[in-house]
Scaffold this active site. Structure first.
Site, PDB file in Angstrom:
ATOM      1  N   ASN A 221       0.860  -1.200   0.000  1.00  0.00           N
ATOM      2  CA  ASN A 221       0.000   0.000   0.000  1.00  0.00           C
ATOM      3  C   ASN A 221       0.883   1.233   0.000  1.00  0.00           C
ATOM      4  O   ASN A 221       2.103   1.139   0.021  1.00  0.00           O
ATOM      5  CB  ASN A 221      -0.940  -0.044   1.214  1.00  0.00           C
ATOM      6  CG  ASN A 221      -0.171  -0.085   2.514  1.00  0.00           C
ATOM      7  OD1 ASN A 221       0.575   0.840   2.820  1.00  0.00           O
ATOM      8  ND2 ASN A 221      -0.288  -1.180   3.234  1.00  0.00           N
ATOM      9  N   ASP A 290      -4.217  -6.322   5.067  1.00  0.00           N
ATOM     10  CA  ASP A 290      -5.265  -7.205   5.611  1.00  0.00           C
ATOM     11  C   ASP A 290      -5.249  -8.577   4.941  1.00  0.00           C
ATOM     12  O   ASP A 290      -5.740  -9.546   5.504  1.00  0.00           O
ATOM     13  CB  ASP A 290      -6.646  -6.562   5.399  1.00  0.00           C
ATOM     14  CG  ASP A 290      -6.829  -5.370   6.333  1.00  0.00           C
ATOM     15  OD1 ASP A 290      -7.442  -4.371   5.928  1.00  0.00           O
ATOM     16  OD2 ASP A 290      -6.312  -5.442   7.475  1.00  0.00           O
ATOM     17  N   LYS A 300       8.614 -17.084 -11.158  1.00  0.00           N
ATOM     18  CA  LYS A 300       7.955 -15.865 -11.647  1.00  0.00           C
ATOM     19  C   LYS A 300       6.764 -16.273 -12.519  1.00  0.00           C
ATOM     20  O   LYS A 300       6.887 -17.150 -13.390  1.00  0.00           O
ATOM     21  CB  LYS A 300       8.951 -15.033 -12.464  1.00  0.00           C
ATOM     22  CG  LYS A 300       8.342 -13.751 -13.017  1.00  0.00           C
ATOM     23  CD  LYS A 300       9.333 -13.003 -13.890  1.00  0.00           C
ATOM     24  CE  LYS A 300       8.639 -11.832 -14.599  1.00  0.00           C
ATOM     25  NZ  LYS A 300       9.560 -11.150 -15.539  1.00  0.00           N
ATOM     26  N   PHE A 335      -4.463   3.174  14.839  1.00  0.00           N
ATOM     27  CA  PHE A 335      -4.795   4.178  13.837  1.00  0.00           C
ATOM     28  C   PHE A 335      -5.962   3.654  13.014  1.00  0.00           C
ATOM     29  O   PHE A 335      -6.246   2.454  13.023  1.00  0.00           O
ATOM     30  CB  PHE A 335      -3.593   4.441  12.914  1.00  0.00           C
ATOM     31  CG  PHE A 335      -2.707   5.552  13.383  1.00  0.00           C
ATOM     32  CD1 PHE A 335      -1.912   5.390  14.508  1.00  0.00           C
ATOM     33  CD2 PHE A 335      -2.652   6.756  12.697  1.00  0.00           C
ATOM     34  CE1 PHE A 335      -1.083   6.413  14.939  1.00  0.00           C
ATOM     35  CE2 PHE A 335      -1.820   7.786  13.134  1.00  0.00           C
ATOM     36  CZ  PHE A 335      -1.038   7.621  14.252  1.00  0.00           C
ATOM     37  N   LYS A 349     -13.958   1.049  15.942  1.00  0.00           N
ATOM     38  CA  LYS A 349     -12.661   0.350  16.095  1.00  0.00           C
ATOM     39  C   LYS A 349     -12.217   0.377  17.555  1.00  0.00           C
ATOM     40  O   LYS A 349     -11.670  -0.601  18.071  1.00  0.00           O
ATOM     41  CB  LYS A 349     -11.594   0.994  15.220  1.00  0.00           C
ATOM     42  CG  LYS A 349     -11.593   0.425  13.795  1.00  0.00           C
ATOM     43  CD  LYS A 349     -10.402   0.797  12.966  1.00  0.00           C
ATOM     44  CE  LYS A 349     -10.452  -0.004  11.676  1.00  0.00           C
ATOM     45  NZ  LYS A 349     -10.175   0.829  10.494  1.00  0.00           N
ATOM     46  N   LYS A 353     -11.738  -3.329  18.824  1.00  0.00           N
ATOM     47  CA  LYS A 353     -10.354  -3.809  19.022  1.00  0.00           C
ATOM     48  C   LYS A 353      -9.893  -3.645  20.466  1.00  0.00           C
ATOM     49  O   LYS A 353      -8.768  -3.948  20.798  1.00  0.00           O
ATOM     50  CB  LYS A 353      -9.409  -3.075  18.050  1.00  0.00           C
ATOM     51  CG  LYS A 353      -9.831  -3.288  16.584  1.00  0.00           C
ATOM     52  CD  LYS A 353      -8.718  -3.133  15.596  1.00  0.00           C
ATOM     53  CE  LYS A 353      -9.188  -3.384  14.180  1.00  0.00           C
ATOM     54  NZ  LYS A 353      -8.100  -3.414  13.193  1.00  0.00           N
TER      55      LYS A 353
HETATM   56  O1  PMT Z   1       3.001   6.036   6.601  1.00  0.00           O
HETATM   57  P1  PMT Z   1       2.452   7.326   6.066  1.00  0.00           P
HETATM   58  O2  PMT Z   1       2.674   7.500   4.607  1.00  0.00           O
HETATM   59  O3  PMT Z   1       2.900   8.512   6.875  1.00  0.00           O
HETATM   60  O4  PMT Z   1       0.819   7.218   6.225  1.00  0.00           O
HETATM   61  C1  PMT Z   1       0.349   7.170   7.550  1.00  0.00           C
HETATM   62  C2  PMT Z   1      -0.822   6.209   7.629  1.00  0.00           C
HETATM   63  C3  PMT Z   1      -1.985   6.746   6.785  1.00  0.00           C
HETATM   64  C4  PMT Z   1      -0.421   4.849   7.143  1.00  0.00           C
HETATM   65  C5  PMT Z   1      -1.219   6.129   9.126  1.00  0.00           C
HETATM   66  O5  PMT Z   1      -1.541   7.423   9.584  1.00  0.00           O
HETATM   67  C6  PMT Z   1      -2.388   5.191   9.309  1.00  0.00           C
HETATM   68  O6  PMT Z   1      -3.551   5.550   9.158  1.00  0.00           O
HETATM   69  N1  PMT Z   1      -2.027   3.919   9.649  1.00  0.00           N
HETATM   70  C7  PMT Z   1      -3.050   2.860   9.778  1.00  0.00           C
HETATM   71  C8  PMT Z   1      -3.370   2.355   8.414  1.00  0.00           C
HETATM   72  C9  PMT Z   1      -4.261   1.159   8.528  1.00  0.00           C
HETATM   73  O7  PMT Z   1      -3.912   0.024   8.329  1.00  0.00           O
HETATM   74  O8  PMT Z   1      -5.464   1.519   8.997  1.00  0.00           O
HETATM   75  P2  PMT Z   1      -6.626   0.407   9.185  1.00  0.00           P
HETATM   76  O9  PMT Z   1      -7.863   1.144   9.509  1.00  0.00           O
HETATM   77  O10 PMT Z   1      -6.649  -0.567   8.027  1.00  0.00           O
HETATM   78  O11 PMT Z   1      -6.037  -0.415  10.467  1.00  0.00           O
HETATM   79  C10 PMT Z   1      -6.495  -0.084  11.742  1.00  0.00           C
HETATM   80  C11 PMT Z   1      -5.436  -0.415  12.794  1.00  0.00           C
HETATM   81  O12 PMT Z   1      -5.242  -1.826  12.839  1.00  0.00           O
HETATM   82  C12 PMT Z   1      -4.076   0.211  12.552  1.00  0.00           C
HETATM   83  O13 PMT Z   1      -3.536   0.594  13.809  1.00  0.00           O
HETATM   84  C13 PMT Z   1      -3.254  -0.936  11.962  1.00  0.00           C
HETATM   85  O14 PMT Z   1      -1.863  -0.822  12.340  1.00  0.00           O
HETATM   86  C14 PMT Z   1      -3.883  -2.135  12.644  1.00  0.00           C
HETATM   87  N2  PMT Z   1      -3.851  -3.371  11.848  1.00  0.00           N
HETATM   88  C15 PMT Z   1      -4.476  -3.417  10.647  1.00  0.00           C
HETATM   89  C16 PMT Z   1      -4.457  -4.609   9.939  1.00  0.00           C
HETATM   90  C17 PMT Z   1      -3.795  -5.745  10.482  1.00  0.00           C
HETATM   91  N3  PMT Z   1      -3.749  -6.913   9.827  1.00  0.00           N
HETATM   92  N4  PMT Z   1      -3.180  -5.660  11.688  1.00  0.00           N
HETATM   93  C18 PMT Z   1      -3.201  -4.488  12.362  1.00  0.00           C
HETATM   94  O15 PMT Z   1      -2.641  -4.394  13.457  1.00  0.00           O
END
Ligand code: PMT
Length: 407
Positions: A221, A290, A300, A335, A349, A353
């Site tokens: 991503n 995810d 390949k 986040f 969330k 979570k």
């Molecule tokens: O890195 P930059 O370019 O500065 O951009 C910053 C950012 C946009 C990446 C950052 O600010 C941000 O939003 N990070 C979370 C991105 C994300 O995966 O969001 P989400 O809503 O999909 O995930 C929610 C939370 O679960 C996050 O804390 C993530 O770390 C966590 N997660 C998600 C998926 C997973 N399989 N395991 C996780 O722990």
């Protein structure tokens, strides 16, 4: 809680407007310090240089005068009116004294409170922080006398930036190189930051993960790691012991931070579970994939003129797993990368979570979220929500630490 008032994005240096009194001593590394002056003045930081006699054997005072734009002070008995009481006035007009490079001889003199020249007299009379950057041959640095002097200096409250290792001017290899500017800069900045995270072990995740499809291709991503690195840098400046687990990013590892590089979500999970055991605060800013391709192709994948399908398998949700196994006394922050209903999604969330704070950022706006220098986040916790203005990611990170400290 309500929305905070917006203001223009301040990405100015935390040192802006400060004055650095730079003490240069007789090491060949003095030439490197000339470059530091430029870095400081470019950030509107005032620099005044004082030199020992030996320093002038390496770099002329003219160089430092031209770069700093200020008088260079060398001799305590200089008759010129503005220099008569320099040993007293110089530190009054500065916010910090930076001794770089610091020779073994000067460290010995400062460690024993000697005042036999302008530089040592100014330091002895100063009531402002003193940062010392040793630079010398490895054997000189490791000599017991020098080591004792280093310890004495630290005992006197002077901040020592450890020398780097590598090729030395004398042709030998080993510790003794003048520390890199980035580390010295971070040390200077931390002097003007509240040390309100001292004693905290903080675990931060940053950046994307890469989920391999074949030896050449992967799913990922747009995360650049900037938000997570800003969180790590600001926590270190505020005195925390920081462990940063970062996916593949194009950023240098922050100074004074333990950085662990990972690639896939599974690797990130393994490191997070291991490092989370004794963390006081965990902030998961990483954009963890995810899904991953269900079947990794060892060869390949070749084109055959037909359309392809990629079967995806869900990755473990690391944050949810931490939320399920909460450890008392550990603050857990997630986040949320949302495109709409920010507060509602953040609150969902928060509950789903089982975390203490969700930092919601919009990923559609060109000035927030992925791979930009700025962000505008909504902090959602059990007592409500607070929308921050558009700020640099460094200022956003500091506001997030401010809020976490209230939890
Ligand atoms: O890195 P930059 O370019 O500065 O951009 C910053 C950012 C946009 C990446 C950052 O600010 C941000 O939003 N990070 C979370 C991105 C994300 O995966 O969001 P989400 O809503 O999909 O995930 C929610 C939370 O679960 C996050 O804390 C993530 O770390 C966590 N997660 C998600 C998926 C997973 N399989 N395991 C996780 O722990």
């Amino acid at each position: 809680m309500s929305a905070d008032k917006g203001h223009s994005v301040s990405t100015t240096s935390p040192l802006r407007g400060k004055n650095v009194l730079l003490g240069v001593t007789g090491s060949i590394a003095a030439f490197k310090v000339a470059g530091w002056i430029h870095a400081l003045t470019a950030q509107s930081v005032g620099v005044t240089v004082m030199m020992t006699g030996a320093a002038e054997r390496f770099v002329s005072s003219l160089t430092f005068g031209a770069l700093s734009g200020n008088t260079v002070y060398r001799d305590m008995f200089d008759e010129e009116p503005e220099k008569l009481m320099a040993h007293i006035t110089l530190s009054r007009e500065a916010d910090v004294i930076l001794i770089a490079p610091a020779t073994a001889h000067t460290m010995a003199r400062l460690a024993h409170g000697m005042a036999d020249d302008l530089l040592s007299t100014v330091v002895l009379a100063a009531k402002i922080p003193v940062v010392i950057c040793p630079a010398m041959n490895t054997n000189m640095l490791s000599h017991p006398a020098t080591r004792q002097n280093l310890e004495r200096l630290q005992g006197l409250g002077y901040q020592v930036v450890p020398p780097d290792s590598g090729n030395l001017a004398c042709g030998e290899e080993g510790a003794g190189r003048l520390p890199e500017w980035e580390g010295v800069y971070e040390k200077l900045v931390s002097l003007f930051c509240p040390q309100d995270l001292v004693g905290k072990k903080i675990l931060i995740t940053a950046g994307p993960t890469r989920e391999p499809l074949d030896p050449v291709r992967f799913l990922s991503n747009r995360s650049s790691g900037k938000m997570g690195h800003a969180l790590a840098r600001t926590a270190a400046r505020r005195g925390a012991e920081v462990v940063l687990i970062s996916g593949p990013v194009a950023l240098a590892a922050p100074c004074f931070v333990t950085t662990l590089q990972v690639t896939t979500a599974l690797e990130m999970r393994e490191h997070v579970l291991q490092q989370s055991r004794d963390a006081d605060i965990i902030v998961k800013a990483a954009a963890v994939a995810d899904f991953r391709p269900k079947n990794y192709q060892k060869q390949k994948i070749k084109k055959n003129g037909e359309n392809r399908q990629i079967a995806l398998k869900e990755n473990p949700d690391i944050l949810a797993e931490l939320g399920k196994n909460r450890r008392a006394g550990c603050v857990l922050v997630g986040f949320a990368a949302e495109s709409r209903n920010h507060e509602k999604e953040g609150r969902n969330k928060l509950k789903r979570k089982n975390v203490d704070l969700i930092v919601v950022n919009d990923i559609l706006s060109p000035t927030t979220g992925f791979d930009v220098e700025t962000n505008q986040v909504t902090l959602v916790d059990k007592s409500g929500s607070l929308q921050l203005p558009l700020l640099s990611k460094v200022d956003t990170a500091n506001r997030i630490w401010d809020h976490i400290l209230t939890l």
